[in-house]
Structures are given as C-alpha cells and as structure tokens.
Design an enzyme around this catalytic site. Structure first.
Site, mmCIF file in Angstrom:
data_model
loop_
_atom_site.group_PDB
_atom_site.id
_atom_site.type_symbol
_atom_site.label_atom_id
_atom_site.label_comp_id
_atom_site.label_asym_id
_atom_site.label_seq_id
_atom_site.Cartn_x
_atom_site.Cartn_y
_atom_site.Cartn_z
ATOM 1 N N SER A 152 0.837 -1.197 0.000
ATOM 2 C CA SER A 152 0.000 0.000 0.000
ATOM 3 C C SER A 152 0.877 1.254 0.000
ATOM 4 C CB SER A 152 -0.964 -0.057 1.182
ATOM 5 O OG SER A 152 -1.993 0.889 1.055
ATOM 6 N N ASP A 229 -10.176 -5.682 -3.144
ATOM 7 C CA ASP A 229 -9.616 -4.632 -2.292
ATOM 8 C C ASP A 229 -10.535 -3.415 -2.337
ATOM 9 O OD1 ASP A 229 -8.041 -2.472 -1.269
ATOM 10 O OD2 ASP A 229 -6.203 -3.515 -1.854
ATOM 11 N N HIS A 262 -7.316 -6.082 1.059
ATOM 12 C CA HIS A 262 -6.128 -5.271 1.309
ATOM 13 C C HIS A 262 -5.345 -5.733 2.541
ATOM 14 C CE1 HIS A 262 -4.038 -1.556 0.194
ATOM 15 N NE2 HIS A 262 -4.018 -1.167 1.457
#
Length: 282
Positions: A152, A229, A262
């Site tokens: 991320s 996600d 995620h």
C-alpha cells in the site's frame, strides 16, 4: 551507530530480532525488525537482503507478526528487514485531527519540506541511506544484493525508491501499491501536506510520474493486487502503472488476485511468491 536490542527469538533455525536506534535522518528513535536466516551464522556469510516497507497505520510489527515470511527466508538464505512507517516520539508532529492517513504511521517515505513536519518526517533519507548503512554495519548482508518491496503506502515507497535507486535496489516488487499518489486522494493529502502544493515536486514520489519521466528499475517488477480490495478503484489504480510501464517498455508482471482484499491475509498468501522473486534476482 549504537543499536539497542529490544528482543530476539529463534524461528525456523534463524533469529528474529527487534532493534532500536537514534536516527540521524529523523532526529528520533526508530525501531525495526530483522530476520536472520540460519545461513547468517556461517563464518564469512554475506547474504542478500529484502527491505519491506509497511502501509498506513503500521509499524515494523505488522509484517513481523503477520507476514509469514520467516520459513521461506530461512530456506532461501534471505535477510528480511522491516522498518517503521514514520518518526515517532515527543515533539513529532501529527495530523491535527488524528487522521489515519497523515502524520504518525503515515510518513509516505518522503522528506517533508512543509512545517511542522520537515524536522522529523525524513523517511526517504532514512530508508534509502541511513537504514541500509546501519544494516550493513551490523548484520551479514551483501550490500550489492539488496531488494525492496512493500504494501500500500509501502508499495508506493518501494516503487519510487526502486525506480530512483536501481543501482542500490536490484529487485523490486509491491503488494497493492499506491502507484499514482498525484492522482488519488491519499496522495493529494500526503504529498500536499508534506511537500506543499507545487505538484512538480510530487513527481519524484509518484511511480507513474517517475516512469513517465524516464526512471527505470534495475530489472522487472512484480505487483500483486487483490481484486476485492476496497481501495482498488479510488486509491490504488494499478491500471495507471500498467499503462505507464507498457508505454515505456518496462517489464511489469501485474497479477489481479480474485477475491483478495487489502489485508495481511492477502499479503501472507502471496509472500512466498515475492520472496522467491527477489531471491532469484539477488
């Protein structure tokens, strides 16, 4: 530079350690973890090393506890280093409203130029200069065989650092990276807050912009992205990076993983693939 050992424990024949030191780059204490595979105990060992940059809200502990990397690192003879995501401590500025996506836990791997963040938020220098030198001085790494990955916000950091320093970081991958912070809300907030509103300054910390501006990795790039996600459409936008790499002739393997989100359930599922990717190239 003096290292303080916070803890060590044996795992898969190697050693997982957590360490603290006083950082010159950030002017604060910093904590990181290192996994040394059993091969590190051999006389004269010099092993490849993978730096893992974590995402928003994380410390070194998230991947250390949930990443499920130690077994394969032990098999491959790969050292794994996980730093924190921002400076911390007394006097370190935070988001005025305590938001999760700016300030503490959200350093975005840049050197801030805006007050009150410029004094301590210097994660770019920390990750690219100070930490690799510290690791080289204290652990049996081969500085010519360093790779970088992350998740991320940390995927953003890995891509921008890998593209900027291909001679230093010889292998590159990312999990669900923020590939174009100049085009998404997370990036607008972070880059604007740390670097100011001159968007030309943002391009050095935007993987899509770096590719467009001629930066190239040492080799090919692996990116895994969960198709389920919740941040995919608004914040991550891997299709922008895919298009930029295609236009520039950069060899990118982008894998959209059906049903994955995620979380570290996603990361740990594909961690082995990334470790093997780096080991093959280092």
């Amino acid at each position: 530079m003096t290292l303080e050992t916070v803890s060590t424990s044996k795992a898969h024949g190697g050693t997982l350690g957590v360490y603290k030191h006083q950082s010159t780059a950030t002017g604060t204490g910093m904590t990181f973890s290192v996994f040394l595979p059993p091969q590190a105990a051999e006389v004269g060992a010099k092993l490849p090393v993978l730096f893992y940059l974590s995402g928003l809200t994380c410390t070194h502990a998230n991947v250390t506890d949930k990443g499920e990397y130690r077994r394969l690192c032990a098999e491959l003879g790969l050292i794994f280093v996980a730093p924190d995501t921002s400076p911390r401590g007394e006097g370190v500025a935070d988001d005025a409203e305590g938001a999760y996506d700016f300030g503490l836990g959200a350093g975005f791997y840049v050197n801030a130029t805006e007050e009150p963040f410029a004094a301590h938020y210097r994660m770019w220098d920390y990750v690219t200069q100070e930490l690799p030198a510290l690791i080289a001085d204290n652990f049996p790494i081969d500085p010519a065989r360093m790779g970088i990955t992350g998740h991320s916000m940390g995927g953003h950091g890995a891509l921008t650092i890998g593209l900027t320093f291909p001679d230093k970081f010889k292998s590159l991958s990312a999990f669900a990276p923020i590939v174009a912070p100049g085009q998404v809300p997370w990036g607008h907030k972070a880059l604007g807050g740390y670097l100011g509103q001159d968007r030309a300054a943002w391009r050095a910390h935007d993987a899509v912009a770096l590719i467009e501006d001629g930066k190239r990795p040492a080799g090919d790039i692996l990116v895994d992205q969960g198709a389920a996600d919740g941040f995919l459409v608004e914040q991550l936008r891997p299709e922008l990076f895919e298009a930029a790499c295609k236009a520039a002739g950069v060899n990118l393997t982008l894998r959209l993983q059906d049903g994955y989100d995620h979380s570290y359930n996603f990361i740990s599922t594909f961690m082995d693939d990334h470790l093997r990717w780096h080991a093959e190239r280092l």
